[in-house]
Motif scaffolding. Structure first.
Motif, PDB file in Angstrom:
ATOM      1  N   GLY A  30      56.701 -30.047   8.993  1.00 47.13           N
ATOM      2  CA  GLY A  30      55.509 -30.033   8.420  1.00 47.13           C
ATOM      3  C   GLY A  30      55.345 -28.560   7.706  1.00 47.13           C
ATOM      4  N   LEU A  32      53.893 -29.077   4.585  1.00 50.34           N
ATOM      5  CA  LEU A  32      52.695 -29.248   3.438  1.00 50.34           C
ATOM      6  C   LEU A  32      51.880 -28.220   3.365  1.00 50.34           C
ATOM      7  N   CYS A  62      50.454 -33.175  -2.589  1.00 51.10           N
ATOM      8  CA  CYS A  62      50.319 -33.126  -1.262  1.00 51.10           C
ATOM      9  C   CYS A  62      49.938 -34.679  -0.738  1.00 51.10           C
ATOM     10  N   ALA A  66      52.311 -36.481   2.180  1.00 49.44           N
ATOM     11  CA  ALA A  66      51.841 -36.992   3.109  1.00 49.44           C
ATOM     12  C   ALA A  66      51.978 -38.342   3.741  1.00 49.44           C
ATOM     13  N   ASP A  69      55.329 -38.645   5.014  1.00 59.10           N
ATOM     14  CA  ASP A  69      55.741 -38.042   6.047  1.00 59.10           C
ATOM     15  C   ASP A  69      54.994 -38.830   7.074  1.00 59.10           C
ATOM     16  N   LEU A  71      51.568 -38.989   7.410  1.00 61.53           N
ATOM     17  CA  LEU A  71      50.617 -37.969   7.815  1.00 61.53           C
ATOM     18  C   LEU A  71      49.206 -38.370   7.020  1.00 61.53           C
ATOM     19  N   LEU A  72      49.156 -39.283   6.225  1.00 62.57           N
ATOM     20  CA  LEU A  72      47.807 -39.559   5.399  1.00 62.57           C
ATOM     21  C   LEU A  72      46.741 -40.066   6.508  1.00 62.57           C
ATOM     22  N   SER A  76      45.318 -33.136  10.424  1.00 59.74           N
ATOM     23  CA  SER A  76      46.313 -31.867   9.869  1.00 59.74           C
ATOM     24  C   SER A  76      46.433 -32.236   8.286  1.00 59.74           C
ATOM     25  N   ASN A  77      46.573 -33.582   8.128  1.00 55.76           N
ATOM     26  CA  ASN A  77      46.534 -33.537   6.388  1.00 55.76           C
ATOM     27  C   ASN A  77      45.316 -33.078   5.662  1.00 55.76           C
ATOM     28  N   TYR A  78      44.166 -33.493   6.361  1.00 51.84           N
ATOM     29  CA  TYR A  78      42.978 -33.097   5.885  1.00 51.84           C
ATOM     30  C   TYR A  78      42.757 -31.480   5.686  1.00 51.84           C
ATOM     31  N   THR A  80      45.231 -29.331   5.740  1.00 48.63           N
ATOM     32  CA  THR A  80      46.223 -29.010   4.626  1.00 48.63           C
ATOM     33  C   THR A  80      45.535 -29.090   3.237  1.00 48.63           C
TER      34      THR A  80
END
Length: 345
Positions: A30, A32, A62, A66, A69, A71-72, A76-78, A80
Motif C-alpha cells: 500500500g 498510494l 491515485c 487503486a 490494487d 482498492l477502489l 482506505s482509498n477514500y 488516501t
C-alpha cells in the motif's frame, strides 16, 4: 543540472517512483499514500498554481492505481484521496507564504542596495598622477547587505583615500556608513593633517554610534614618492613594487573608529614609499575571508601578479574574477577593493 532544476523535478520523480514501486509490489504493502510527497515537494520550489497542478496529478494517478490494487471503493482509498487533497491544500498555503517572504526579502535587499549605491558615489579614475580602479561585490546571502565604504577626494593637501567596513549588516550598517562618509568628505577638505581627519570622523561617530559598534578603516594621503597610512583596525593594504609584494602593516596598533571613548591614543600616520609604477591595493575583510569549498582563505598575496596588467581596472577585474572562482558560490560578505597605481606626471 542545477539544484533549482532538481527541486522543480523532484515532485514528478517522487510520484513516478511511487507508481513504479506500487506496480511492482501490488496491493500487499500500500504505497498510494506516498503520492502526497508530490505536492509536498512542489511547495518547496514551485508556486501555488504549480503545487495545485501536482496535487491534481497525484489524485489522477491515485484512481487507476487503486483500480489496479483492487482498492477502489474501499475506506482506505477514500482516506488516501482525502490525504492527497489535505496535503495539497497545506502545501499551497506554504508555497504562498514562502513566495511572500521571498518577495519581502528581495524588496528589502533592493532598498539596501539602492541606499548603498547612493552613498558609494563613483570614484575618479584619475587623480593627480594616480590611476584608480575599483571593484565592489555585494554579498548574495539574504539581507546581508554590508557596510563597506570607500572614497577618494582631491584636496589642497593632496589626494586622500578612505576605505572601511562597518560592523554589522543591513540598513543600520548602511546608515553608519553614511555618517562616516559624510564626516570624511567634510573633514578631508578642512583638516590639514590626516590625524585631524580621523578625529573629526571619530567625533561624528561618537554622536551616532551606541554600545560597542565600530568601524574599521584606513585613511591615506598621497605625497611625492610616498603615501601616509593611518590604520584603524583594518586589514593592512597590499603594496606592489617591481621588486616584490608586501602588506603595509601599521607601526602601531589602533582601535577601530567609534571606540575612541576607551581612551586609547590615536597613533600617528606611518609613511610607506610609493613611487613611480608602484601600486597599493586597499580592500575590506570580505576579500581575505572568502573561503573555497575546502575552507581555505583566499591567498591575496599569491594572486597579486594579476594586478600587473597595463590597465589598472582590467587588472583589478581579473583579480575579482579569480576571487569569484575561488569562492565558487555566493559571497557571505561584501568585498570592496580599491587599487591605486602611480604613473609619471
Amino acid at each position: 543540472m542545477s539544484s533549482q532544476s532538481i527541486l522543480r523535478a523532484l515532485p514528478f520523480i517522487a510520484i513516478l517512483l511511487v507508481v513504479v514501486v506500487d506496480l511492482i509490489t501490488g496491493p500487499r504493502v500500500g504505497f498510494l499514500a506516498l503520492l502526497t510527497l508530490g505536492p509536498a515537494f512542489a511547495s518547496v520550489a514551485g508556486g501555488v498554481r504549480r503545487t495545485a497542478l501536482v496535487g491534481v496529478l497525484a489524485l489522477a494517478i491515485c484512481v487507476p492505481l487503486a483500480v489496479y490494487d483492487g482498492l477502489l471503493g474501499r475506506t482506505s482509498n477514500y482516506l488516501t484521496l482525502a490525504a492527497i487533497v489535505g496535503v495539497t491544500a497545506a502545501s499551497m498555503l506554504a508555497s504562498r507564504l514562502r513566495n511572500r517572504r521571498e518577495r519581502e526579502l528581495a524588496n528589502l535587499r533592493l532598498v539596501a542596495e539602492a541606499a548603498q549605491r547612493v552613498l558609494l558615489r563613483p570614484v575618479p579614475r584619475r587623480a593627480s598622477d594616480l590611476r584608480i580602479a575599483l571593484s565592489y561585490t555585494s554579498a548574495a546571502a539574504e539581507a546581508q547587505i554590508g557596510g563597506d565604504l570607500y572614497e577618494v577626494v582631491t584636496t589642497p593637501e593632496g589626494v586622500r583615500i578612505l576605505i572601511g567596513d562597518v560592523q554589522g549588516k543591513g540598513l543600520e550598517a548602511v546608515e553608519t556608513a553614511a555618517w562616516v562618509l559624510g564626516a570624511f568628505r567634510e573633514a578631508a577638505y578642512d583638516q590639514s593633517e590626516l590625524a585631524g581627519v580621523v578625529e573629526r570622523v571619530e567625533t561624528s561617530l561618537a554622536r551616532h554610534l551606541s554600545g560597542e559598534k565600530f568601524v574599521t578603516a584606513i585613511l591615506a594621503e598621497v605625497h611625492d614618492g610616498e603615501i601616509s597610512l593611518l590604520n584603524c583596525g583594518h586589514p593592512a593594504p597590499l603594496v606592489l613594487r617591481r621588486d616584490g609584494v608586501h602588506f603595509a602593516e601599521p607601526q602601531e596598533e589602533a582601535l577601530p573608529l567609534g571606540l575612541g571613548a576607551l581612551g586609547s591614543p590615536r597613533p600617528k600616520p606611518h609613511r610607506v614609499p610609493f613611487g613611480e609604477g608602484d601600486q597599493i591595493l586597499f580592500y575590506t575583510d570580505g576579500v581575505i575571508e572568502c573561503r573555497d569549498r575546502n575552507g581555505h582563505f583566499y591567498p591575496l598575496a599569491e594572486r597579486a601578479h594579476l594586478l600587473r596588467g597595463a590597465d589598472p581596472q582590467v587588472a583589478l577585474d581579473a583579480l575579482r574574477a579569480d576571487l569569484l572562482r575561488h569562492v565558487g558560490g555566493p559571497f557571505l560578505d561584501d568585498a570592496a577593493m580599491l587599487l591605486l597605481r602611480r604613473h609619471p606626471g
